[in-house]
Write an enzyme that holds these catalytic residues in place. Sequence first.
Site, PDB file in Angstrom:
ATOM      1  N   GLU A 130       0.810  -1.221   0.000  1.00 34.48           N
ATOM      2  CA  GLU A 130       0.000   0.000   0.000  1.00 34.48           C
ATOM      3  C   GLU A 130       0.850   1.280   0.000  1.00 34.48           C
ATOM      4  O   GLU A 130       0.339   2.363   0.305  1.00 34.48           O
ATOM      5  CB  GLU A 130      -0.932   0.003   1.210  1.00 34.48           C
ATOM      6  CG  GLU A 130      -2.007  -1.069   1.133  1.00 34.48           C
ATOM      7  CD  GLU A 130      -3.134  -0.815   2.116  1.00 34.48           C
ATOM      8  OE1 GLU A 130      -4.271  -0.651   1.677  1.00 34.48           O
ATOM      9  OE2 GLU A 130      -2.859  -0.771   3.335  1.00 34.48           O
ATOM     10  N   HIS A 184     -12.150  -0.161   5.438  1.00 28.61           N
ATOM     11  CA  HIS A 184     -10.696  -0.315   5.412  1.00 28.61           C
ATOM     12  C   HIS A 184     -10.001   0.444   6.541  1.00 28.61           C
ATOM     13  O   HIS A 184      -9.478  -0.181   7.462  1.00 28.61           O
ATOM     14  CB  HIS A 184     -10.187   0.141   4.038  1.00 28.61           C
ATOM     15  CG  HIS A 184      -8.733  -0.079   3.813  1.00 28.61           C
ATOM     16  ND1 HIS A 184      -8.164  -0.089   2.576  1.00 28.61           N
ATOM     17  CD2 HIS A 184      -7.712  -0.285   4.673  1.00 28.61           C
ATOM     18  CE1 HIS A 184      -6.868  -0.304   2.673  1.00 28.61           C
ATOM     19  NE2 HIS A 184      -6.576  -0.428   3.946  1.00 28.61           N
TER      20      HIS A 184
HETATM   21 ZN    ZN Z   1      -4.709  -0.585   4.776  1.00 28.24          ZN
END
Ligand code: ZN
Length: 245
Positions: free
Chosen positions: A78, A167
């Site tokens: 990420e 999330h």
């Molecule tokens: Zn995350």
Amino acid sequence: MTRQTRDLVDTLVLAHRILVNEGVLDAFGHASVRDPDRPDVFWLGRALPPSRLGASDVLAFDLDSSPLEKTDTAIYSERFIHSEIYRARPDVHAVCHHHAPSLMPFCVGQLELSAVSQTGAFLGSKVTLWDSTDEFGPTRMLIDDPRQAASLARALDTQSLVLMRGHGTVVVGRSIEDMVFKAVYACRDADAYRAAAAFGAASPLSPAEIALCGEPGVPAIQRGWEHWTATLATHGDTIKSERVR
Ligand SMILES: [Zn+2]
């Protein structure tokens, strides 16, 4: 690496410790800092639990999220969150992505997050909830490509914080210390808001009050930083408090 950059990397490591201690980061999540001499470079740890991160684990990345030096070590999938925000926001010098339990109810429920106190005024009247399905349909709920990260950066816009449906959260700052202040006090405000809303009494700040409170100033950020580093020290750490830049 210049001395200034080395100091910043040390401060980034300290920030991870504080954010773990304050319940913002847990086994997951990460924070980064923009290089002071090269605006198109940022520093981010390799893929470790934040509590394990040391200065030697912090790597330099370009704005395509590629490490400047070839590495075989695992890196965060990420990391694009960081690169796309640095690309979109020249004023941002530190970024943190986390899944703090204090904020998750605002990522999965109907309640919108608003500022409810002086220290949380930077949140504004309504924090944006970015929903990946709007542009991308069903996903793995990971921001592991630059297109999603660029969309998230657009949703962040000029704000300090954006929520991600199902999330977590991204919080940004003008410095590492500013980002830590906002990461911690966003959670405090969210806790207060949820607790009050549970008995139907939540009363967010008005737009006029939010405007008057403004951004946290350096003295407030300094006080927070001193408190959080002192709290680390009481937990057996030997890290000393530093002046906020
Ligand atoms: Zn995350």
